[in-house]
Scaffold this active site. Sequence first.
Site, PDB file in Angstrom:
ATOM      1  N   THR A 132       0.776  -1.246   0.000  1.00 38.23           N
ATOM      2  CA  THR A 132       0.000   0.000   0.000  1.00 38.23           C
ATOM      3  C   THR A 132       0.809   1.298   0.000  1.00 38.23           C
ATOM      4  OG1 THR A 132      -0.093  -0.143   2.421  1.00 38.23           O
ATOM      5  CG2 THR A 132      -1.923  -1.108   1.197  1.00 38.23           C
ATOM      6  N   GLU A 133       2.120   1.213  -0.043  1.00 36.59           N
ATOM      7  CA  GLU A 133       2.951   2.389   0.216  1.00 36.59           C
ATOM      8  C   GLU A 133       2.655   3.593  -0.671  1.00 36.59           C
ATOM      9  OE1 GLU A 133       5.131  -0.910   2.244  1.00 36.59           O
ATOM     10  OE2 GLU A 133       3.872  -0.669   0.470  1.00 36.59           O
ATOM     11  N   VAL A 134       2.383   3.373  -1.970  1.00 34.49           N
ATOM     12  CA  VAL A 134       2.197   4.523  -2.867  1.00 34.49           C
ATOM     13  C   VAL A 134       0.989   5.373  -2.482  1.00 34.49           C
ATOM     14  CG1 VAL A 134       3.377   3.482  -4.836  1.00 34.49           C
ATOM     15  CG2 VAL A 134       0.896   3.167  -4.578  1.00 34.49           C
ATOM     16  N   ILE A 136       0.284   6.497   0.310  1.00 31.86           N
ATOM     17  CA  ILE A 136       0.669   7.542   1.259  1.00 31.86           C
ATOM     18  C   ILE A 136       1.968   8.217   0.821  1.00 31.86           C
ATOM     19  CG2 ILE A 136      -0.606   6.552   3.191  1.00 31.86           C
ATOM     20  CD1 ILE A 136       2.026   5.440   4.268  1.00 31.86           C
TER      21      ILE A 136
END
Length: 261
Positions: A132-134, A136
């Site tokens: 999910t990093e992208v 945030i």
Amino acid sequence: MSLIATTEDGVRVLTLNRPEVRNAFDDALIAALTAAYAAAIADPAVWAILLKAEGKSFCAGGDLNWMRRMGAYTHAENLQDAEKLAALMRTIDLCPKPTLARVHASAFAGATGLIAASDIVVAVPEAEFAVTEVRIGLIPAVISPYLVRAMGARQARRYFLTAERFSAATAQALGLVHEVVPADALDAAIARHLSALKAASPAALAATKDLIRAVDRPLDDAVVADTARRIADIRASADGKEGVSAFLEKRKAQWGKGETA
């Protein structure tokens, strides 16, 4: 206690025990996990290591309070912090003893790295996964070598970029998970894998793991250092700070404002 370590018939069982925050990890848990794996590796009475978790989630990724602290870190502090997570992943990956992950519920972000670095992964059908990093404003830098190796670069292009959730069945098809079984069969599946491993020579298991790394062109210090630098760079960037702030403040991020720090 955020991490519980027990030994059962020579198997070191490491249990994530922060159910109140869905077992999200912070710098303290990263340090505890790294030390626990290192201790298990050094203990001649331990022949396998099992990672599991308590509560409704396997691991939700990064702890919110840890992420808040990151917002005030300098680039040097971000780099030092990232290097600790990189060290944990590499400790699991280079472990000479078999490593297993019992995924009883969903695993997101950095947790997918823990899974990808493990030798054998068994999950329940209800478990969901996501990188999910992208969303945030960050990138899955430190965990990327393990995920790309498990999933392949082609699949990583999709799931790293969309940050979409995918099922345990999809995770199995991608190569991230080895086996999907009902919750009431999870422990039996783990026991079956441990039984097979126990029948083998510990020295041969260690040599086989080393062989696989050798023929699969293992990670080197430069790759590990580069991933830590990349996440430190983007954490300190305008979009990195904006994404984390927006996530913590539960608002829509405003991308592309300001200059990179």
